[in-house]
Design a protein around this motif. Structure first.
Motif, PDB file in Angstrom:
ATOM      1  N   PRO A 880       1.045  -1.486   0.498  1.00 40.08           N
ATOM      2  CA  PRO A 880       0.046   0.108  -0.186  1.00 40.08           C
ATOM      3  C   PRO A 880       1.241   1.400  -0.149  1.00 40.08           C
ATOM      4  O   PRO A 880       1.616   1.310   0.468  1.00 40.08           O
ATOM      5  CB  PRO A 880      -0.752   0.389   0.996  1.00 40.08           C
ATOM      6  CG  PRO A 880      -0.571  -1.433   1.753  1.00 40.08           C
ATOM      7  CD  PRO A 880       0.890  -1.684   1.106  1.00 40.08           C
ATOM      8  N   CYS A 881       0.210   2.680  -0.585  1.00 41.18           N
ATOM      9  CA  CYS A 881       0.708   3.480  -0.884  1.00 41.18           C
ATOM     10  C   CYS A 881       0.937   4.638   0.716  1.00 41.18           C
ATOM     11  O   CYS A 881       0.147   3.825   1.568  1.00 41.18           O
ATOM     12  CB  CYS A 881       0.326   4.393  -1.220  1.00 41.18           C
ATOM     13  SG  CYS A 881      -1.319   5.053  -1.621  1.00 41.18           S
ATOM     14  N   ASP A 882       1.483   5.422   1.521  1.00 43.20           N
ATOM     15  CA  ASP A 882       0.791   6.391   1.926  1.00 43.20           C
ATOM     16  C   ASP A 882      -0.637   6.907   2.014  1.00 43.20           C
ATOM     17  O   ASP A 882      -1.148   6.465   0.976  1.00 43.20           O
ATOM     18  CB  ASP A 882       2.057   7.205   2.194  1.00 43.20           C
ATOM     19  CG  ASP A 882       3.533   7.014   2.400  1.00 43.20           C
ATOM     20  OD1 ASP A 882       3.939   5.683   2.884  1.00 43.20           O
ATOM     21  OD2 ASP A 882       4.378   7.363   1.954  1.00 43.20           O
ATOM     22  N   THR A 883      -0.558   6.699   3.776  1.00 41.11           N
ATOM     23  CA  THR A 883      -2.414   7.378   3.902  1.00 41.11           C
ATOM     24  C   THR A 883      -2.187   8.490   2.726  1.00 41.11           C
ATOM     25  O   THR A 883      -1.592   9.255   3.640  1.00 41.11           O
ATOM     26  CB  THR A 883      -2.604   7.590   5.381  1.00 41.11           C
ATOM     27  OG1 THR A 883      -2.018   6.173   5.952  1.00 41.11           O
ATOM     28  CG2 THR A 883      -3.712   7.828   5.322  1.00 41.11           C
ATOM     29  N   ALA A 884      -3.419   8.492   2.258  1.00 40.72           N
ATOM     30  CA  ALA A 884      -3.737   9.804   1.117  1.00 40.72           C
ATOM     31  C   ALA A 884      -5.023  10.438   1.880  1.00 40.72           C
ATOM     32  O   ALA A 884      -6.193   9.806   2.262  1.00 40.72           O
ATOM     33  CB  ALA A 884      -4.029   9.884  -0.056  1.00 40.72           C
TER      34      ALA A 884
END
Length: 1295
Positions: A880-884
């Motif tokens: 997963p990517c960083d929280t947006a």
């Protein structure tokens, strides 16, 4: 540079310091060094070296100092500034200063000095260089002969392989051998001696031969240079030599003359001798004679290193050089006259040859008889002997240069009379001319009276130089006698000096020999001193006019004879006569090979044929015979063979190649040469054939369920014509049948087979095709179809931007595509706080690597992941990517406030700050913080936390103790980072300052250790900053065998193996800028004591026995040693201690009963233990039994009462602090007196620190631990009803 820099440091009140390296002198030029600065010193000084002569010598040194010192080198007996001999450099990688001696010679053996200097001082050290002499080693003493070995066949080589004889029309092999060994400056002279006027065409072959010779020499010779050709020296010896370094000094060196080995010795009195000095080798011939002339060669093993030709011309001096006196500044002239014309005379001064240049001018007259040496602008240094050497003859004269007191400068001063020399030269020339005329008349009378010349006679140019090269006629007349050969070298007309003929026109520039090709234009020219003088041209003695096919041109004083189109008949001797003077020159007509243009054009066209056919070339040419014709194929000479046929005539050459194959294609060249030059023509052979098979390896580009793809490389050659297509065949593994899949264009080097069955394996064959046929096949390996290979996971997607209604993402393709192209991507999202992933692209795969997600809620936090899709399907998802967060961009926060340092240690900082305030439109709320540090010596900031922290505090770890750092904190949010907030000053990595303090409350101030055991003393303390710690033993530094280990919390002193000499008081001092603290610990190293001496018994009073003994040998070394007495009687079998802590050598035992036997033992005792006992003799008293008789005397009342008194009073005592102390006395009195002890008049009966005993009149006091408070007067008071007595003493306590 100021003058102070060059002054001797000792003259400025220098201070000599001790260096870390032995043998180095360090001098400090200032009284005190600034902080952080130091004087130069050597961390590694140069070491003495021993080098063989001719090798490279090297010294290396490493220096230290702040600022960095400059390093210079020197030597005791000279300088090291010659770049050809010495080279200094600095190696940054190893930090070494290096002095290299490039070519070590014996005179360079010396003591070398290395100096390191900066503004605060200098360091100097020396190193010696020893040179081992090189050269040939003498043969070892011969071993006893083994007669069995003599039975074997022994071959002694005394003759080397001779050079091949000179062939007609080719170069003399001796010339090539001489040119290989000679320097380039001598090429022209050597070629002239062999009759070669143009040697440029030889250079290519010469370079190839030189390379082969160097490869041969490299097997036995490490280095060869400075080769010197043979010359007769002023001492009368003919010498030649070279400088050489051998791989093996024992390699044999052989000398050959004309192919025959010549023995030589090391004695200069030998006919042939060799003198060696280091790497210099000089061969010499003593008293050379005409029979010594020959071709000399020097071999090392089987490799030739030098070839030289020694020629002895038949010439002598008609007039030798004479002594010259000259004034300073004048030119001194030496002249000599020879009997035969000679182009070159060797001039020398003592042992050095003289060359034409700025200092010396060497000239030769036109007739080659008068040779002149001019010493320009002579001075005192030119004094000495000068030599003129011709062949094996020499002439010597001296030059004496005197000061010019009258300052009358003349132009020159010469030896002898110039008129006499000119007359002698004219006389000799006339004599030679007469001989030549006689020989010419005899020749004409023999049938050659037409006056024509073929160039075989010697001709002389305008400068008198015999420039005719040898011709065929010379070789045919080799049977003539020496007189005839000499006549060919003589000029055909007299050349009379100007001083003999008188006035008239003179030749400023005479005719010169020249050469011209047939059909070319050429001219002969000369210049007279008068423009009005007319002259006549002659050809072989016949007068020439313009009607003879030549043009005669007079341009002032210049006269020219022009031949517009040369032919063979124009080759002759031409002369020009004017005013009785004559100049001659020879014109040589050359006929080099020429190829006709039509034939050259036909030959240059490429020959194209099919494989198996025959190739043919014909070429017409012209030129002077004899000619050498050679055919080449790709620079390799073609020789007649089964498939090669060469036919050559006088003007045509024919080459046939049969059954040509593809490998025969390439460049075909013909080379034609004769004595006048060479030419060549080039053609190309193209053989058409089927192409080579395509090249592998075959790369698999696709292997999926529905298709298989692969690619290959084009053939190595196309068969001479372009490849038109490729044919593909397929075979299913397990079957024998190959299926033709068709042809593809030649421009396509890949193939995709879509007609495959899932799960099957296939092989493919690829063939190249051209107009000549189809090549052999290239077969692939087994390629499987239908294997599901999914792509790998891409990297985590990146959040490009975020808004309240849209989040933009981007990602990179996966590295592993699964063997098939990526057709799209699936994007999934997860709302923060849930475990459900939903597909974003419901309408199909995403074909791009970026996507805008619009299905979001404002303020919600999301995570995204992506997976790649190929022909097999979708692969695994990425991380997963960083929280947006779905919201509009924010403004960066402001600065943090109230930044402060809450605590610090040697490796950590603890910081705290206040959250910045939020200001709408200017700065938004801070959502995290970064902490950055920067060492004071660096310029870049380092972020301590990779991810933002949410709390307004942070501890920085991993710092360097006592290092200085700049520290700052930065607030951040989704809008970016705010401005940093830091301290005004740097922060030091150390705890708060603490005065040194020792922490061990129960530490011992007195330690006893058995001799030979380890002493380990650990002292704990606390101090900040890190203190300076040092140990002392009895006020001096601890010995070297004592190991001290310090830390920030304590110090450990370790003595691995203790000795009695290690006893003493050890003091540790801990100091920092806050203060200092010290403690003392006494360490006593001792061992079990030796026993006391023999025990003696003495009975003075019935019922008692007094024991006495001599002291133990250890009593002097141990002031705490005392004695213990034990006894055993015949009634009891156990030993009982009757006395302890005795510091004297005497003790009285009481209660000795008669009728029993007593045994006594005395022990020496210290802090370690008891010694072996000293035993006494058996002591006993016999009980006397007499006859019982009762006498009743008169009963009188008896009074036994007595006043108290002291039998043994108290004695003075001295006891060490911390030890026990014992006092005793003996008293008597009736009734028994009461005993009381006092210390400084204070009763001790109730004090528990003192142990008081009173046994049978012996009173004792024991002080368990003596301290400073026990100092003073001790008193014993005894009292009964009859009186009182007292005894006192003083106790001294020492530290």
């Amino acid at each position: 540079m100021s003058s102070k820099t060059n002054q001797d440091p000792k003259a400025l009140g220098a201070i000599n310091k001790r260096s870390r390296a032995p043998g180095v002198t360090v001098t400090q030029c200032v009284e005190s060094l600034p902080a952080g600065k130091s004087t130069p010193d050597f961390t590694r000084k140069p070491m003495a070296a021993t080098t063989q002569e001719g090798k490279k010598g090297c010294f290396k040194a490493m220096v230290s100092g702040e600022p960095a010192p400059a390093v210079t080198w020197g030597r005791n007996k000279g300088e090291v500034d010659d770049p050809e001999k010495y080279k200094t450099r600095y190696d940054k990688r190893t930090q070494e200063h290096i002095l290299e001696i490039l070519n070590v010679k014996p005179e360079q053996a010396d003591t070398y000095t290395c100096s390191a200097t900066n503004e605060f001082g200098m360091a100097v050290c020396t190193a010696a260089l020893n040179v081992i002499g090189g050269g040939l080693k003498k043969k070892a003493k011969e071993e006893p002969q083994d007669f069995r070995k003599m039975l074997k066949k022994t071959v002694v080589v005394t003759r080397k392989k001779t050079l091949p004889p000179k062939k007609e029309g080719e170069i003399d092999p001796k010339l090539l051998e001489l040119l290989i060994c000679a320097p380039k400056k001598d090429y022209e002279r050597i070629c002239f001696d062999f009759g070669v006027s143009d040697f440029r065409w030889l250079l290519k072959r010469l370079n190839q031969l030189k390379k082969e010779r160097e490869d041969e020499q490299s097997k036995v010779v490490e280095r060869l240079d400075n080769v010197r050709q043979i010359e007769v020296q002023s001492n009368g010896r003919a010498e030649f030599g070279f400088d050489m370094t051998l791989h093996d000094p024992n390699s044999p060196i052989n000398l050959y003359k004309d192919g025959t080995m010549v023995p030589y010795g090391e004695d200069e009195n030998s006919k042939h001798s060799l003198k060696t000095s280091g790497k210099k080798y000089v061969f010499s011939i003593k008293d050379p004679q005409p029979e010594d002339a020959g071709f000399y060669q020097v071999d090392v093993g089987d490799a030739n290193v030098l070839s030289t030709d020694f020629r002895v011309p038949a010439v002598e001096f008609k007039a030798k050089i004479k002594d010259v006196k000259a004034s300073e500044g004048e030119d001194a002239i030496f002249q000599c006259v020879l009997s035969t014309p000679l182009s070159r005379v060797t001039w020398s001064k003592q042992d050095s040859s003289l060359e034409h240049g700025d200092k010396y001018e060497i000239t030769v007259s036109e007739d080659k008889l008068i040779h002149t040496l001019r010493v320009k602008n002579s001075n005192k240094e030119d004094n000495g002997a000068y030599y003129a050497i011709v062949g094996i003859s020499s002439s010597c004269a001296s030059l004496k240069v005197e000061a010019d007191l009258n300052d009358k400068r003349q132009k020159d001063t010469q030896s002898g009379n110039q008129d006499d020399l000119n007359a002698l030269g004219a006389e000799q020339q006339a004599k030679l001319q007469k001989q030549n005329d006689d020989s010419e008349a005899a020749r004409r009378a023999g049938g050659d009276g037409d006056g024509s010349a073929d160039g075989s006679g010697g001709q002389t140019g305008g400068d008198g130089t015999n420039k005719n090269p040898p011709t065929e006629g010379d070789d045919e007349n080799k049977g003539n006698d020496a007189h005839d050969k000499e006549e060919k070298r003589l000029p055909t007309c007299p050349l009379v000096a100007d001083t003999v003929l008188g006035r008239g026109a003179q030749f400023i520039c005479g005719l010169s020999d020249s050469a011209a090709n047939i059909g070319e234009r050429t001219q002969l020219s000369c210049k007279l001193s008068s423009e009005a003088t007319e002259g006549r041209w002659y050809k072989n003695g016949k007068l020439l006019t313009n009607e003879d096919g030549v043009r005669i041109i007079k341009d002032g004083a210049c006269h020219r004879l022009v031949i517009d189109c040369c032919n063979k008949d124009d080759a002759a001797v031409y002369s020009f006569e004017a005013d009785g003077r004559k100049s001659e020159a020879t014109l040589i007509i050359q006929d080099p090979p020429i190829i006709e243009e039509d034939a050259l054009g036909k030959l240059s066209k490429a020959v194209v044929l099919k494989a198996g056919e025959n190739a043919e070339w014909k070429l017409l040419f012209s030129g002077g015979a004899p000619m050498t014709i050679q055919w080449y194929k790709d620079d390799e000479e073609l020789l007649p063979a089964l498939k090669v046929k060469i036919e050559t005539s006088t003007n045509e050459s024919h080459l046939r190649l049969f059954n040509c194959q593809r490998k025969h294609a390439g460049e075909v060249k013909i080379k034609i040469k004769n004595e006048f030059g060479w030419t060549e023509a080039i053609s190309t052979l193209i053989v058409l054939d089927k192409p080579a098979p395509p090249r592998g390896p075959v790369d698999i580009t696709e292997s999926v369920v529905t298709s298989v793809g692969f690619q290959w490389k084009p053939p190595k050659h196309s068969g001479g014509c372009p490849v038109t297509s490729y044919t593909i065949e397929r075979q299913q593994v397990g079957r024998n049948r190959w299926t033709d899949l068709g042809e593809i264009p030649s421009s396509v080097l890949s193939y995709k087979d879509s007609d495959v069955n899932p799960g099957r394996r296939y092989c493919y064959r690829i063939r190249a095709k051209n107009a000549q046929g189809v090549s052999d096949h290239l077969q692939t390996g087994v390629i499987a179809a239908g294997i599901l290979r999914y792509p790998g996971s891409p990297a985590a997607p990146q959040v490009v931007s975020a808004f309240k209604d849209c989040i933009n993402l981007a990602w990179c393709p996966p590295c592993d595509t699964g063997g098939t192209p990526i057709v799209g991507y699936n994007l999934e999202k997860n709302k923060k706080g849930t475990n459900y992933w939903s597909l974003v692209n419901q309408r199909g795969p995403i074909t791009d690597t970026k996507y805008a997600v619009t299905d979001v809620f404002e303020g919600a936090a999301y995570e995204f992941r992506v997976s790649a899709i190929n022909l097999s399907g979708a692969g695994g998802p990425s991380n997963p990517c960083d929280t947006a967060v779905a919201r509009d961009p924010m403004k960066p926060p402001g600065k943090v406030t109230d930044l402060k340092l809450t605590s610090s240690t040697y490796s950590t900082f603890s910081l705290a700050w206040t959250k910045p305030k939020e200001m709408k439109g200017v700065q938004d709320e801070a959502q995290g913080y970064y902490v950055e540090i920067r060492p004071i010596e660096n310029t870049e900031w380092t972020r301590c936390n990779a991810n933002p922290i949410t709390l307004p505090s942070y501890t920085v770890v991993g710092l360097k103790a006592m290092a200085c750092y700049w520290v700052r904190a930065i607030a951040t949010n989704y809008g970016g980072d705010g401005e940093p907030q830091g301290f005004d000053t740097y922060v030091i990595a150390m705890p708060p300052p603490v005065r040194p303090k020792f922490k061990d409350r129960n530490r011992k101030n007195f330690v006893v250790v058995r001799c030979g055991n380890t002493v380990c003393l650990n002292v704990n303390f606390e101090a900040s900053p890190l203190p300076h710690i040092w140990w002392l033993k009895d006020g001096t530094p601890v010995p070297k065998h004592v190991t001290i280990t310090n830390s920030d919390k304590g110090s450990l002193m370790l003595i691995p193996t203790s000795e009695r000499s290690d006893s003493g008081i050890y003091t540790i001092t801990v100091k920092n800028f806050v203060g200092q603290e010290s403690i003392d610990v006494e360490i006593r190293v001792t061992d079990e004591p030796k026993p006391p001496g023999p025990v003696e018994l003495d009975q003075n009073i019935p019922g008692t026995v007094t024991l006495s003994w001599t002291s133990s040998p250890d009593e002097r070394r141990d002031d705490r040693l005392h004695y213990m007495v034990s006894k055993r009687d015949s009634f009891r079998c156990t030993w009982r201690t009757v006395a302890d802590n005795l510091f004297n050598n005497r003790f009285t035992v009481v209660n000795v009963l008669p009728g029993r036997e007593y045994y006594f033992r005395v022990f020496a005792k210290n802090d370690v233990g008891l010694s072996p006992p000293s035993k006494s003799a058996v002591f006993g008293t016999t009980k006397q039994k007499g006859k019982f008789q009762v006498n009743r005397p008169e009963t009188k009342p008896l009074d036994f009462q007595s006043q108290p008194s002291f039998l043994v009073p108290l004695k003075m005592r001295t006891a060490p602090q911390g030890y026990e102390s014992h006092m005793s006395c003996a008293v008597r009195g009736d009734p028994a007196p009461r005993v009381a002890w006092y210390h400084n008049n204070r009763d001790l009966s109730t004090n528990t620190n003192y142990h008081i005993r009173n046994v049978c009149g012996v009173c004792s006091l024991l002080i368990l631990t003596v301290g400073p408070r026990d100092n003073g007067e001790y008193k014993v008071v005894i009292e009964n009803k009859l009186g009182t007595a007292e005894s006192s003493t003083t106790l001294s306590v020492r530290e």
